[in-house]
Scaffold this motif. Structure first.
Motif, PDB file in Angstrom:
ATOM      1  N   TRP A  86       0.827  -1.205   0.000  1.00 22.67           N
ATOM      2  CA  TRP A  86       0.000   0.000   0.000  1.00 22.67           C
ATOM      3  C   TRP A  86       0.865   1.260   0.000  1.00 22.67           C
ATOM      4  O   TRP A  86       0.509   2.259  -0.647  1.00 22.67           O
ATOM      5  N   CYS A  87       1.993   1.233   0.676  1.00 19.50           N
ATOM      6  CA  CYS A  87       2.911   2.375   0.654  1.00 19.50           C
ATOM      7  C   CYS A  87       3.373   2.649  -0.773  1.00 19.50           C
ATOM      8  O   CYS A  87       3.406   3.804  -1.226  1.00 19.50           O
ATOM      9  N   LEU A  88       3.736   1.576  -1.483  1.00 19.81           N
ATOM     10  CA  LEU A  88       4.166   1.721  -2.884  1.00 19.81           C
ATOM     11  C   LEU A  88       3.035   2.276  -3.733  1.00 19.81           C
ATOM     12  O   LEU A  88       3.253   3.155  -4.580  1.00 19.81           O
ATOM     13  N   PHE A  89       1.823   1.785  -3.488  1.00 24.65           N
ATOM     14  CA  PHE A  89       0.673   2.276  -4.244  1.00 24.65           C
ATOM     15  C   PHE A  89       0.464   3.773  -4.031  1.00 24.65           C
ATOM     16  O   PHE A  89       0.221   4.513  -4.991  1.00 24.65           O
ATOM     17  N   PHE A  90       0.562   4.222  -2.785  1.00 19.58           N
ATOM     18  CA  PHE A  90       0.341   5.639  -2.496  1.00 19.58           C
ATOM     19  C   PHE A  90       1.424   6.519  -3.122  1.00 19.58           C
ATOM     20  O   PHE A  90       1.145   7.647  -3.533  1.00 19.58           O
ATOM     21  N   TYR A 137      -9.505   5.202  -8.194  1.00 21.68           N
ATOM     22  CA  TYR A 137     -10.385   4.337  -7.411  1.00 21.68           C
ATOM     23  C   TYR A 137     -10.435   2.931  -8.022  1.00 21.68           C
ATOM     24  O   TYR A 137     -10.507   1.931  -7.303  1.00 21.68           O
ATOM     25  N   PHE A 138     -10.403   2.865  -9.354  1.00 21.00           N
ATOM     26  CA  PHE A 138     -10.401   1.575 -10.037  1.00 21.00           C
ATOM     27  C   PHE A 138      -9.139   0.791  -9.686  1.00 21.00           C
ATOM     28  O   PHE A 138      -9.205  -0.401  -9.373  1.00 21.00           O
ATOM     29  N   LEU A 139      -7.984   1.463  -9.717  1.00 23.03           N
ATOM     30  CA  LEU A 139      -6.725   0.807  -9.366  1.00 23.03           C
ATOM     31  C   LEU A 139      -6.719   0.361  -7.906  1.00 23.03           C
ATOM     32  O   LEU A 139      -6.228  -0.719  -7.574  1.00 23.03           O
ATOM     33  N   MET A 140      -7.285   1.198  -7.037  1.00 18.76           N
ATOM     34  CA  MET A 140      -7.384   0.845  -5.628  1.00 18.76           C
ATOM     35  C   MET A 140      -8.267  -0.382  -5.439  1.00 18.76           C
ATOM     36  O   MET A 140      -7.954  -1.280  -4.646  1.00 18.76           O
ATOM     37  N   GLY A 141      -9.359  -0.436  -6.182  1.00 21.49           N
ATOM     38  CA  GLY A 141     -10.255  -1.586  -6.117  1.00 21.49           C
ATOM     39  C   GLY A 141      -9.576  -2.863  -6.587  1.00 21.49           C
ATOM     40  O   GLY A 141      -9.765  -3.933  -5.992  1.00 21.49           O
ATOM     41  N   ILE A 142      -8.782  -2.758  -7.660  1.00 29.06           N
ATOM     42  CA  ILE A 142      -8.045  -3.919  -8.159  1.00 29.06           C
ATOM     43  C   ILE A 142      -7.075  -4.419  -7.103  1.00 29.06           C
ATOM     44  O   ILE A 142      -6.962  -5.631  -6.853  1.00 29.06           O
ATOM     45  N   LEU A 143      -6.367  -3.492  -6.465  1.00 36.78           N
ATOM     46  CA  LEU A 143      -5.401  -3.872  -5.431  1.00 36.78           C
ATOM     47  C   LEU A 143      -6.097  -4.560  -4.258  1.00 36.78           C
ATOM     48  O   LEU A 143      -5.629  -5.589  -3.748  1.00 36.78           O
ATOM     49  N   MET A 144      -7.233  -4.025  -3.839  1.00 35.85           N
ATOM     50  CA  MET A 144      -7.974  -4.604  -2.718  1.00 35.85           C
ATOM     51  C   MET A 144      -8.494  -6.003  -3.068  1.00 35.85           C
ATOM     52  O   MET A 144      -8.407  -6.930  -2.253  1.00 35.85           O
ATOM     53  N   CYS A 145      -9.027  -6.163  -4.283  1.00 38.14           N
ATOM     54  CA  CYS A 145      -9.536  -7.468  -4.704  1.00 38.14           C
ATOM     55  C   CYS A 145      -8.407  -8.484  -4.827  1.00 38.14           C
ATOM     56  O   CYS A 145      -8.565  -9.646  -4.424  1.00 38.14           O
TER      57      CYS A 145
END
Length: 198
Positions: free
Chosen positions: A146-150, A178-186
């Motif tokens: 998540w750090c890398l994502f942010f 938001y789409f990328l965040m959703g992909i990461l969460m899934c």
């Protein structure tokens, strides 16, 4: 007894409704800015955003103390950016809010890595207090991801701010991020379930 507690339940329900509305409004911030700047200008838009963030600040609640602090920080910085845009009559200040959000989230997640337990572990323990050692190691890795994502998300958000293209800014910060965040969460959910079955 029921009549005495009824006003309390009504206020609690009203509070939850307002919290939900302000949360949706903050999520839709890029679209609000896009349409607000095109049709109203900062003279109307900025005071509305200030009122929205002020409401969000007063109603901010989180499952963890750190999350409550984070939501209040989001609201304060939103007020500062909207106020700067209003007083200086410069639209671009409003565009930096998604960048600020990524920076604050990065600060929270990375700080928790150096001051354990990591934020993902704290959230996991809300539903699974007796987290096994492998779960602790896993949540630490997820926090690092998540750090890398942010970092990546904040960098792209900053690029859209500097590009001068409000449509591109709205598309990325209001939809793609938001789409990328959703992909990461899934993806994380699938990996977690797979590891639990192994």
């Amino acid at each position: 007894m029921s009549s005495a507690s009824s006003p309390g339940r009504t206020l609690s329900g009203l509070r939850r409704i307002i919290q939900g509305i302000t949360a949706l409004a903050v999520i839709g911030y890029p679209f609000a800015v896009y349409f607000g700047l095109n049709y109203w200008g900062t003279t109307v838009l900025a005071p509305l955003l200030i009122a929205l963030f002020a409401s969000r600040f007063m109603l901010a609640r989180g499952k963890l103390r750190q999350l409550s602090w984070l939501m209040k920080a989001f609201a304060i910085l939103g007020i500062i950016l909207a106020l700067a845009s209003w007083l200086l009559k410069q639209n671009h200040w409003l565009l930096y809010y998604p960048v600020v959000v990524s920076i604050l989230l990065l600060a929270l997640f990375s700080h928790s890595l150096f001051n354990p337990p990591p934020i993902v572990e704290r959230l996991a323990r809300l539903t699974e207090p007796d987290l096994p050692p492998e779960g602790v190691r896993y949540t630490r890795k997820v926090t690092q991801v998540w750090c890398l994502f942010f970092i990546i998300n904040g960098s792209i958000a900053l690029f859209t701010c500097l590009s001068g293209d409000i449509a591109l800014w709205t598309l990325y910060n209001g939809a793609i991020s938001y789409f990328l965040m959703g992909i990461l969460m899934c993806t994380e959910w699938i990996i977690r379930k797979t590891l639990r079955r192994a």
